[in-house]
Scaffold this motif. Structure first.
Motif, PDB file in Angstrom:
ATOM      1  N   MET A 225       0.830  -1.201   0.000  1.00  0.00           N
ATOM      2  CA  MET A 225       0.000   0.000   0.000  1.00  0.00           C
ATOM      3  C   MET A 225       0.865   1.253   0.000  1.00  0.00           C
ATOM      4  SD  MET A 225      -3.061   1.227   2.552  1.00  0.00           S
ATOM      5  CE  MET A 225      -4.321   0.289   1.686  1.00  0.00           C
ATOM      6  N   ALA A 226       1.946   1.234   0.774  1.00  0.00           N
ATOM      7  CA  ALA A 226       2.839   2.401   0.811  1.00  0.00           C
ATOM      8  C   ALA A 226       3.431   2.674  -0.565  1.00  0.00           C
ATOM      9  CB  ALA A 226       3.944   2.175   1.843  1.00  0.00           C
ATOM     10  N   ILE A 227       3.833   1.599  -1.260  1.00  0.00           N
ATOM     11  CA  ILE A 227       4.393   1.756  -2.612  1.00  0.00           C
ATOM     12  C   ILE A 227       3.322   2.259  -3.566  1.00  0.00           C
ATOM     13  CG2 ILE A 227       5.350   0.507  -4.583  1.00  0.00           C
ATOM     14  CD1 ILE A 227       6.724  -1.356  -2.529  1.00  0.00           C
ATOM     15  N   ASP A 228       2.148   1.625  -3.531  1.00  0.00           N
ATOM     16  CA  ASP A 228       1.074   1.989  -4.459  1.00  0.00           C
ATOM     17  C   ASP A 228       0.595   3.424  -4.255  1.00  0.00           C
ATOM     18  OD1 ASP A 228       1.298  -0.542  -5.433  1.00  0.00           O
ATOM     19  OD2 ASP A 228      -0.611  -1.281  -4.625  1.00  0.00           O
ATOM     20  N   HIS A 229       0.679   3.924  -3.015  1.00  0.00           N
ATOM     21  CA  HIS A 229       0.243   5.291  -2.720  1.00  0.00           C
ATOM     22  C   HIS A 229       1.358   6.323  -2.898  1.00  0.00           C
ATOM     23  CE1 HIS A 229      -3.620   4.219  -0.262  1.00  0.00           C
ATOM     24  NE2 HIS A 229      -3.556   3.622  -1.425  1.00  0.00           N
ATOM     25  N   GLY A 230       2.524   5.855  -3.390  1.00  0.00           N
ATOM     26  CA  GLY A 230       3.577   6.791  -3.765  1.00  0.00           C
ATOM     27  C   GLY A 230       4.472   7.278  -2.655  1.00  0.00           C
ATOM     28  N   LEU A 231       4.469   6.594  -1.486  1.00  0.00           N
ATOM     29  CA  LEU A 231       5.269   7.088  -0.365  1.00  0.00           C
ATOM     30  C   LEU A 231       6.747   7.184  -0.701  1.00  0.00           C
ATOM     31  CD1 LEU A 231       5.366   7.900   2.655  1.00  0.00           C
ATOM     32  CD2 LEU A 231       5.748   5.477   3.174  1.00  0.00           C
ATOM     33  N   ILE A 232       7.276   6.212  -1.454  1.00  0.00           N
ATOM     34  CA  ILE A 232       8.712   6.224  -1.764  1.00  0.00           C
ATOM     35  C   ILE A 232       8.970   6.625  -3.211  1.00  0.00           C
ATOM     36  CG2 ILE A 232       9.228   4.500   0.008  1.00  0.00           C
ATOM     37  CD1 ILE A 232       9.562   2.438  -2.273  1.00  0.00           C
ATOM     38  N   GLY A 233       7.946   7.110  -3.902  1.00  0.00           N
ATOM     39  CA  GLY A 233       8.125   7.472  -5.299  1.00  0.00           C
ATOM     40  C   GLY A 233       8.265   6.244  -6.180  1.00  0.00           C
ATOM     41  N   ARG A 234       8.817   6.424  -7.355  1.00  0.00           N
ATOM     42  CA  ARG A 234       8.976   5.300  -8.287  1.00  0.00           C
ATOM     43  C   ARG A 234       9.999   4.308  -7.742  1.00  0.00           C
ATOM     44  NH1 ARG A 234      12.275   4.050 -12.809  1.00  0.00           N
ATOM     45  NH2 ARG A 234      13.450   5.984 -12.458  1.00  0.00           N
TER      46      ARG A 234
ATOM     47  N   GLU B 290      12.656   6.605  -5.552  1.00  0.00           N
ATOM     48  CA  GLU B 290      13.282   7.917  -5.762  1.00  0.00           C
ATOM     49  C   GLU B 290      13.069   8.854  -4.582  1.00  0.00           C
ATOM     50  OE1 GLU B 290      13.190   8.633 -10.512  1.00  0.00           O
ATOM     51  OE2 GLU B 290      11.230   8.659  -9.510  1.00  0.00           O
ATOM     52  N   LYS B 291      12.028   8.600  -3.780  1.00  0.00           N
ATOM     53  CA  LYS B 291      11.710   9.507  -2.673  1.00  0.00           C
ATOM     54  C   LYS B 291      11.877   8.879  -1.297  1.00  0.00           C
ATOM     55  CE  LYS B 291       8.228  12.063  -5.371  1.00  0.00           C
ATOM     56  NZ  LYS B 291       6.791  12.455  -5.427  1.00  0.00           N
ATOM     57  N   GLY B 292      12.221   7.603  -1.236  1.00  0.00           N
ATOM     58  CA  GLY B 292      12.343   6.972   0.073  1.00  0.00           C
ATOM     59  C   GLY B 292      12.601   5.486  -0.030  1.00  0.00           C
ATOM     60  N   SER B 293      12.720   4.849   1.143  1.00  0.00           N
ATOM     61  CA  SER B 293      13.014   3.421   1.225  1.00  0.00           C
ATOM     62  C   SER B 293      12.092   2.763   2.244  1.00  0.00           C
ATOM     63  CB  SER B 293      14.472   3.189   1.635  1.00  0.00           C
ATOM     64  OG  SER B 293      15.363   3.683   0.651  1.00  0.00           O
TER      65      SER B 293
ATOM     66  N   SER C 165      11.847   5.259   5.455  1.00  0.00           N
ATOM     67  CA  SER C 165      12.728   6.417   5.539  1.00  0.00           C
ATOM     68  C   SER C 165      12.476   7.256   4.291  1.00  0.00           C
ATOM     69  CB  SER C 165      14.196   5.990   5.608  1.00  0.00           C
ATOM     70  OG  SER C 165      15.054   7.117   5.663  1.00  0.00           O
ATOM     71  N   VAL C 166      11.915   8.442   4.492  1.00  0.00           N
ATOM     72  CA  VAL C 166      11.477   9.281   3.379  1.00  0.00           C
ATOM     73  C   VAL C 166      12.398  10.478   3.240  1.00  0.00           C
ATOM     74  CG1 VAL C 166       9.549  10.650   2.459  1.00  0.00           C
ATOM     75  CG2 VAL C 166       9.093   8.506   3.691  1.00  0.00           C
ATOM     76  N   LEU C 167      12.711  10.816   2.010  1.00  0.00           N
ATOM     77  CA  LEU C 167      13.590  11.945   1.725  1.00  0.00           C
ATOM     78  C   LEU C 167      13.081  13.202   2.420  1.00  0.00           C
ATOM     79  CD1 LEU C 167      16.110  12.557  -0.059  1.00  0.00           C
ATOM     80  CD2 LEU C 167      14.510  13.334  -1.827  1.00  0.00           C
ATOM     81  N   GLY C 168      13.961  13.852   3.184  1.00  0.00           N
ATOM     82  CA  GLY C 168      13.587  15.065   3.912  1.00  0.00           C
ATOM     83  C   GLY C 168      13.200  14.818   5.353  1.00  0.00           C
ATOM     84  N   GLU C 169      13.015  13.519   5.738  1.00  0.00           N
ATOM     85  CA  GLU C 169      12.707  13.174   7.117  1.00  0.00           C
ATOM     86  C   GLU C 169      13.946  12.597   7.786  1.00  0.00           C
ATOM     87  OE1 GLU C 169       9.403  10.503   7.272  1.00  0.00           O
ATOM     88  OE2 GLU C 169       8.019  11.881   6.269  1.00  0.00           O
ATOM     89  N   GLU C 170      13.956  12.618   9.110  1.00  0.00           N
ATOM     90  CA  GLU C 170      15.072  12.064   9.873  1.00  0.00           C
ATOM     91  C   GLU C 170      14.787  10.609  10.233  1.00  0.00           C
ATOM     92  OE1 GLU C 170      18.011  13.288  10.792  1.00  0.00           O
ATOM     93  OE2 GLU C 170      17.644  15.155   9.687  1.00  0.00           O
ATOM     94  N   GLY C 171      15.735   9.722   9.944  1.00  0.00           N
ATOM     95  CA  GLY C 171      15.667   8.337  10.396  1.00  0.00           C
ATOM     96  C   GLY C 171      14.531   7.542   9.771  1.00  0.00           C
TER      97      GLY C 171
END
Length: 367
Positions: A136-145, A261-264, A280-286
């Motif tokens: 769901m996190a991937i499908d909703h774009g949390l980490i980008g492509r 591209e935007k997170g892991s 872990s999302v780009l722009g966030e800590e940890g």
């Protein structure tokens, strides 16, 4: 919901107890009969489930009450038992892998198509909250492509604890065919089908020593590679690096990580149904733990059987035969690539299975 589907089981080894406990919790299926080459073992396996018949294999195949054959035999027997059930006009749900090799698996699917019956296959761990929340996190774009993933399974080998580990080191076994179905099925669920593979493999020693049970100290010959590594090139363009090994001692690598591209994402062990998904999302800590947002809650082995049994006519079950065939093709192609030293393009593909909405296991299945 209708009447439950009657399930007949062939094979009452260690894994059967997990299936029986789950079937007891599911209103869609009913444990009607079991069969095993060792009838005493079969009787003991169903002792907690009064009303379950213990039959011979041929007798169970011929029993008109049985709607679905649950095939829990060793991998080398998967195709033979499945083909017997198909010839008897029964749907088949098989423990992983679908067969010991792609050729046998193709025979099973071809026979099922000709007979007008359906084939499903484990693993169904991907239907739990762990993999489904990550999806769901991937499908909703949390980490980008998504661009890459890693999948790691490393142990010293099952002979340390399993009293009869022979089949782990025979054709159809090895770390890739034994544990790989969990990891590859998870990767396909998260990232879609695989287009090509490259790989390398090896084995550390020709024999393994049984570490427990009545055969403790007995040596088992090794006829398969016990360390396999490779890269899966998904049709989407994402690259998954896979390490499956019975030759190491321990690892601190996450079971599965997916990088976009935007997170892991750190995805829990695909051999289990649940577990924490970390992001872990780009722009966030940890790293932060994601709330459970999808999948069957407190699921167990057999939820895929219920999903299979209750799928609408003509609909591909989430734990369906085409997915299992593709996963087996990925693994066999990876071994071929390791032997040849060249990239192998897969002949098969599959649809990415439908996601599962968050719901309790014992309720109505998510269709």
């Amino acid at each position: 919901m209708g009447e439950p589907v009657n399930v007949g089981v062939v094979g009452c080894g260690a894994i059967s107890a997990q299936y029986f406990r789950t079937i007891e919790r599911l209103p869609q299926v009913r444990l009607a009969a079991v069969a095993d080459l060792d009838l005493d073992r079969a009787r003991e396996a169903v002792r907690p489930y009064p009303g379950t018949d213990v039959l011979g294999v041929a007798e169970l195949m011929a029993d008109p009450r049985i709607d679905v054959l649950l095939n829990l035999t060793v991998p080398a027997a998967h195709a033979e038992i499945a083909l017997q059930a198909i010839a008897a006009g029964k749907d088949v749900y098989c423990e992983k892998p679908l067969a010991a090799n792609v050729a046998d698996a193709a025979r099973v699917l071809r026979a099922a198509g000709e007979a007008g019956v359906r084939v499903g296959c484990a693993p169904d761990t991907v239907l739990g909250t762990g993999t489904q929340t990550a999806r769901m996190a991937i499908d909703h774009g949390l980490i980008g492509r998504p661009v890459a993933a890693t999948a790691t399974m490393l142990t010293p080998g099952h002979e340390r604890w399993h009293p009869n580990p022979d089949f782990y080191y025979a054709p159809g076994g090895g770390p890739l065919l034994d544990m790989g179905p969990y990891y590859v099925t998870c990767l396909v669920t998260l990232l879609g089908p695989v287009a090509s593979v490259v790989g390398a493999s090896g084995r550390t020693r020709p024999k393994r020593t049984i570490g427990s049970g009545p055969r403790q100290g007995e040596e088992v010959p090794v006829s398969v590679d016990t360390h396999v590594t490779g890269v899966l090139v998904h049709a989407s363009g994402a690259l998954s690096t896979l390490v499956m090994s019975f030759d190491g001692v321990a690892t601190r690598s996450p079971n599965i990580e997916v990088h976009g591209e935007k997170g892991s994402l750190a995805v829990p062990d695909p051999n289990h149904f649940d577990g924490a998904v970390l992001a872990s999302v780009l722009g966030e800590e940890g790293w932060r733990e994601l709330p459970v947002s999808a999948g069957y809650v407190e699921a167990g082995r057999g939820v895929g059987l219920a999903d299979f049994a209750s799928a609408h006519s003509g609909a591909e079950p989430r734990a369906g035969g085409s997915l299992a065939f593709h996963v087996l093709d990925v693994m066999e192609s990876l071994l071929d690539a390791a032997r040849s030293g060249t990239a192998v393009t897969l002949a098969s593909t599959c649809e990415r299975p439908l996601p599962v909405a968050l719901r309790p296991l014992a309720g109505e299945l998510d269709r």
